[in-house]
Motif scaffolding. Structure first.
Motif, PDB file in Angstrom:
ATOM      1  N   GLU A  71       0.786  -1.177  -0.036  1.00 25.59           N
ATOM      2  CA  GLU A  71      -0.067   0.051   0.061  1.00 25.59           C
ATOM      3  C   GLU A  71       0.897   1.277   0.054  1.00 25.59           C
ATOM      4  O   GLU A  71       0.595   2.137  -0.601  1.00 25.59           O
ATOM      5  N   HIS A  72       1.990   1.338   0.855  1.00 26.66           N
ATOM      6  CA  HIS A  72       3.086   2.253   0.468  1.00 26.66           C
ATOM      7  C   HIS A  72       3.263   2.633  -1.017  1.00 26.66           C
ATOM      8  O   HIS A  72       3.240   3.557  -1.526  1.00 26.66           O
ATOM      9  N   PHE A  73       3.611   1.447  -1.728  1.00 26.01           N
ATOM     10  CA  PHE A  73       4.090   1.581  -3.011  1.00 26.01           C
ATOM     11  C   PHE A  73       2.941   2.072  -3.878  1.00 26.01           C
ATOM     12  O   PHE A  73       3.077   3.188  -4.640  1.00 26.01           O
ATOM     13  N   VAL A  74       1.569   1.664  -3.770  1.00 29.55           N
ATOM     14  CA  VAL A  74       0.429   2.032  -4.306  1.00 29.55           C
ATOM     15  C   VAL A  74       0.031   3.635  -3.847  1.00 29.55           C
ATOM     16  O   VAL A  74      -0.351   4.484  -5.112  1.00 29.55           O
ATOM     17  N   LEU A  75       0.333   4.141  -2.873  1.00 27.41           N
ATOM     18  CA  LEU A  75      -0.033   5.245  -2.499  1.00 27.41           C
ATOM     19  C   LEU A  75       0.978   6.459  -3.039  1.00 27.41           C
ATOM     20  O   LEU A  75       0.640   7.471  -3.370  1.00 27.41           O
ATOM     21  N   GLN A  76       2.101   6.043  -2.984  1.00 31.60           N
ATOM     22  CA  GLN A  76       3.357   6.670  -3.562  1.00 31.60           C
ATOM     23  C   GLN A  76       3.095   6.773  -5.380  1.00 31.60           C
ATOM     24  O   GLN A  76       3.151   7.708  -5.815  1.00 31.60           O
ATOM     25  N   ALA A  77       2.623   5.607  -5.823  1.00 31.90           N
ATOM     26  CA  ALA A  77       2.289   5.749  -7.316  1.00 31.90           C
ATOM     27  C   ALA A  77       1.072   6.913  -7.554  1.00 31.90           C
ATOM     28  O   ALA A  77       1.266   7.372  -8.386  1.00 31.90           O
ATOM     29  N   THR A  78      -0.021   6.622  -6.703  1.00 32.91           N
ATOM     30  CA  THR A  78      -0.847   7.725  -6.821  1.00 32.91           C
ATOM     31  C   THR A  78      -0.503   8.888  -6.827  1.00 32.91           C
ATOM     32  O   THR A  78      -0.995   9.877  -7.573  1.00 32.91           O
ATOM     33  N   GLU A  79       0.229   9.206  -5.668  1.00 29.80           N
ATOM     34  CA  GLU A  79       0.756  10.611  -5.776  1.00 29.80           C
ATOM     35  C   GLU A  79       1.610  11.077  -7.078  1.00 29.80           C
ATOM     36  O   GLU A  79       1.718  12.274  -7.641  1.00 29.80           O
ATOM     37  N   GLU A  80       2.358   9.988  -7.593  1.00 32.03           N
ATOM     38  CA  GLU A  80       3.065  10.251  -8.843  1.00 32.03           C
ATOM     39  C   GLU A  80       2.196  10.377  -9.990  1.00 32.03           C
ATOM     40  O   GLU A  80       2.804  10.641 -11.079  1.00 32.03           O
ATOM     41  N   GLY A  81       0.920  10.265  -9.724  1.00 39.60           N
ATOM     42  CA  GLY A  81      -0.132  10.427 -11.175  1.00 39.60           C
ATOM     43  C   GLY A  81      -0.143   8.990 -11.798  1.00 39.60           C
ATOM     44  O   GLY A  81      -0.689   9.029 -13.129  1.00 39.60           O
ATOM     45  N   LEU A  82       0.467   7.700 -11.112  1.00 37.63           N
ATOM     46  CA  LEU A  82       0.281   6.706 -11.820  1.00 37.63           C
ATOM     47  C   LEU A  82      -1.081   5.965 -11.464  1.00 37.63           C
ATOM     48  O   LEU A  82      -1.593   6.236 -10.412  1.00 37.63           O
ATOM     49  N   ASP A  83      -1.337   4.858 -12.317  1.00 34.58           N
ATOM     50  CA  ASP A  83      -2.511   3.997 -12.075  1.00 34.58           C
ATOM     51  C   ASP A  83      -2.076   2.819 -11.569  1.00 34.58           C
ATOM     52  O   ASP A  83      -0.936   2.190 -12.136  1.00 34.58           O
ATOM     53  N   THR A  84      -2.683   2.039 -10.616  1.00 34.76           N
ATOM     54  CA  THR A  84      -2.132   0.710 -10.025  1.00 34.76           C
ATOM     55  C   THR A  84      -3.309  -0.104 -10.162  1.00 34.76           C
ATOM     56  O   THR A  84      -4.613   0.260  -9.998  1.00 34.76           O
ATOM     57  N   CYS A  85      -3.185  -1.465  -9.926  1.00 33.64           N
ATOM     58  CA  CYS A  85      -4.151  -2.435  -9.499  1.00 33.64           C
ATOM     59  C   CYS A  85      -3.468  -3.375  -8.596  1.00 33.64           C
ATOM     60  O   CYS A  85      -2.578  -4.124  -8.861  1.00 33.64           O
ATOM     61  N   TRP A  86      -3.961  -3.740  -7.597  1.00 32.29           N
ATOM     62  CA  TRP A  86      -3.576  -4.938  -6.687  1.00 32.29           C
ATOM     63  C   TRP A  86      -4.338  -6.146  -7.430  1.00 32.29           C
ATOM     64  O   TRP A  86      -5.302  -6.266  -7.828  1.00 32.29           O
ATOM     65  N   LEU A  87      -3.482  -7.222  -7.439  1.00 28.77           N
ATOM     66  CA  LEU A  87      -3.898  -8.561  -7.970  1.00 28.77           C
ATOM     67  C   LEU A  87      -3.410  -9.558  -7.141  1.00 28.77           C
ATOM     68  O   LEU A  87      -2.168  -9.815  -6.642  1.00 28.77           O
ATOM     69  N   GLY A  88      -4.376 -10.296  -6.614  1.00 32.55           N
ATOM     70  CA  GLY A  88      -4.258 -11.339  -5.679  1.00 32.55           C
ATOM     71  C   GLY A  88      -4.602 -12.838  -6.220  1.00 32.55           C
ATOM     72  O   GLY A  88      -4.396 -13.667  -5.578  1.00 32.55           O
ATOM     73  N   TRP A  89      -5.148 -12.854  -7.548  1.00 33.34           N
ATOM     74  CA  TRP A  89      -5.613 -14.014  -8.263  1.00 33.34           C
ATOM     75  C   TRP A  89      -4.734 -14.070  -9.661  1.00 33.34           C
ATOM     76  O   TRP A  89      -5.017 -13.519 -10.470  1.00 33.34           O
ATOM     77  N   PHE A  90      -3.543 -15.071  -9.400  1.00 30.70           N
ATOM     78  CA  PHE A  90      -2.847 -15.259 -10.603  1.00 30.70           C
ATOM     79  C   PHE A  90      -2.406 -16.704 -10.557  1.00 30.70           C
ATOM     80  O   PHE A  90      -2.378 -17.313  -9.295  1.00 30.70           O
ATOM     81  N   ASN A  91      -1.754 -17.179 -11.381  1.00 34.52           N
ATOM     82  CA  ASN A  91      -1.006 -18.545 -11.196  1.00 34.52           C
ATOM     83  C   ASN A  91       0.532 -18.308 -10.724  1.00 34.52           C
ATOM     84  O   ASN A  91       1.370 -18.086 -11.049  1.00 34.52           O
ATOM     85  N   GLU A  92       0.467 -18.456  -9.190  1.00 36.79           N
ATOM     86  CA  GLU A  92       1.523 -18.142  -8.654  1.00 36.79           C
ATOM     87  C   GLU A  92       2.886 -19.182  -8.943  1.00 36.79           C
ATOM     88  O   GLU A  92       4.024 -18.698  -9.139  1.00 36.79           O
ATOM     89  N   ARG A  93       2.354 -20.526  -9.221  1.00 38.15           N
ATOM     90  CA  ARG A  93       3.565 -21.183  -9.627  1.00 38.15           C
ATOM     91  C   ARG A  93       4.211 -20.903 -10.747  1.00 38.15           C
ATOM     92  O   ARG A  93       5.465 -20.934 -10.941  1.00 38.15           O
TER      93      ARG A  93
END
Lengths: 179, 179
Positions: B114-136
């Motif tokens: 969330e630190h990463f994501v909030l700094q990205a927001t301040e930098e004008g970047l857009d983000t998406c947290w992803l918790g569903w993917f093929n980890e293996r």
């Protein structure tokens, strides 16, 4: 107002609280920051119980931070203890967590509590994350339900933060790489 | 510069990335915000692998977000994918987590991301947290070690965030109470 990086640098754990009371408006803005936190499938698996009043706070602190948990006895002096209740959820994230063998709500709790803590920092409050306390006693004192858990407590107040310099962290090249 | 609450309100998940590249300096400040995040016993159980370059990013995205994980196929278009590696730790928090039956590193990962994501927001970047993917497959592509896990990926770029109004969250009285 400060940049987010400055806010992050300003946030430090305090273990030395004064008895000065905490303004209710400040606490409400901390809760609002937590309320707006993102979470897996927007499950919001949290409830924040802000314990200010005596004797409840004294009873809570005494039973949370005694015996093998007295490492955190400093928190008995905090004028506010926030009990972060992790709620049982039944969202798609619950099923995903089962498949992926980890608990999404723990990540969500991390996000929401850090929102609280960073807003507190902006308000000029001091905080300390607490992850070591007698959870069973905390649940009893607040009469929480069986499926509810308390992974984190937050101590909030006005403290004496030692004027340390840089945070002790792994150097950048050790924690990040570009590929 | 904006207040923390305004930053929190500004942060929104985007699922619609343009192909515009992301400035390296911005990413470095996001990583710095994550680096400074607090964690249980200061364990810092994370490594951020920022995948920008082709063909690695294409291979990673293809294998992470296919089949049953294609719900997040939109992330194949993100110009940057951050693989957040959860490191195995041997700190007092590991023992505490065993006793308390939960994983402190997951909370830490929530905070740092969330630190990463909030700094990205301040930098004008857009983000998406992803918790569903093929980890293996993600672990294979990056050749990660056996004890390492990947609970979270972050998609980063410039996106089209739909101008929704208020965030959909539980009302304040439902998520917080004073006692």
């Amino acid at each position: 107002m400060m940049s987010f990086l400055d806010l992050v640098k300003k946030r430090k754990s305090t273990r030395n609280f004064s008895s000065a009371p905490v303004d209710r408006g400040k606490l409400e803005r901390c809760l609002e920051a937590a309320r707006l936190a993102p979470s897996a499938c927007n499950g919001q698996p949290w409830r924040f119980v802000v314990v200010e009043s005596l004797p409840l706070r004294e009873v809570l602190a005494e039973r949370a931070f005694s015996g093998v948990h007295s490492m955190n006895a400093f928190a008995k002096k905090a004028p506010v203890l926030v009990v972060v209740v992790t709620l049982p959820t039944r969202s798609p994230a619950t099923f995903a967590g089962f498949l992926r063998r980890f608990s999404y709500p723990l990540i969500d709790i991390g996000i929401a509590c850090e929102h609280f803590v960073l807003q507190a920092t902006e308000e000029g409050l001091d905080t300390c994350w607490l992850g070591w306390f007698n959870e069973r006693e905390v649940k009893k004192v607040l009469n929480l339900k069986k499926g509810e858990r308390v992974h984190i407590l937050l101590a909030v107040g006005c403290g004496v933060v030692e004027p340390t310099g840089e945070k002790k962290r792994k150097p950048f090249p050790e924690m990040a790489e570009f590929r």
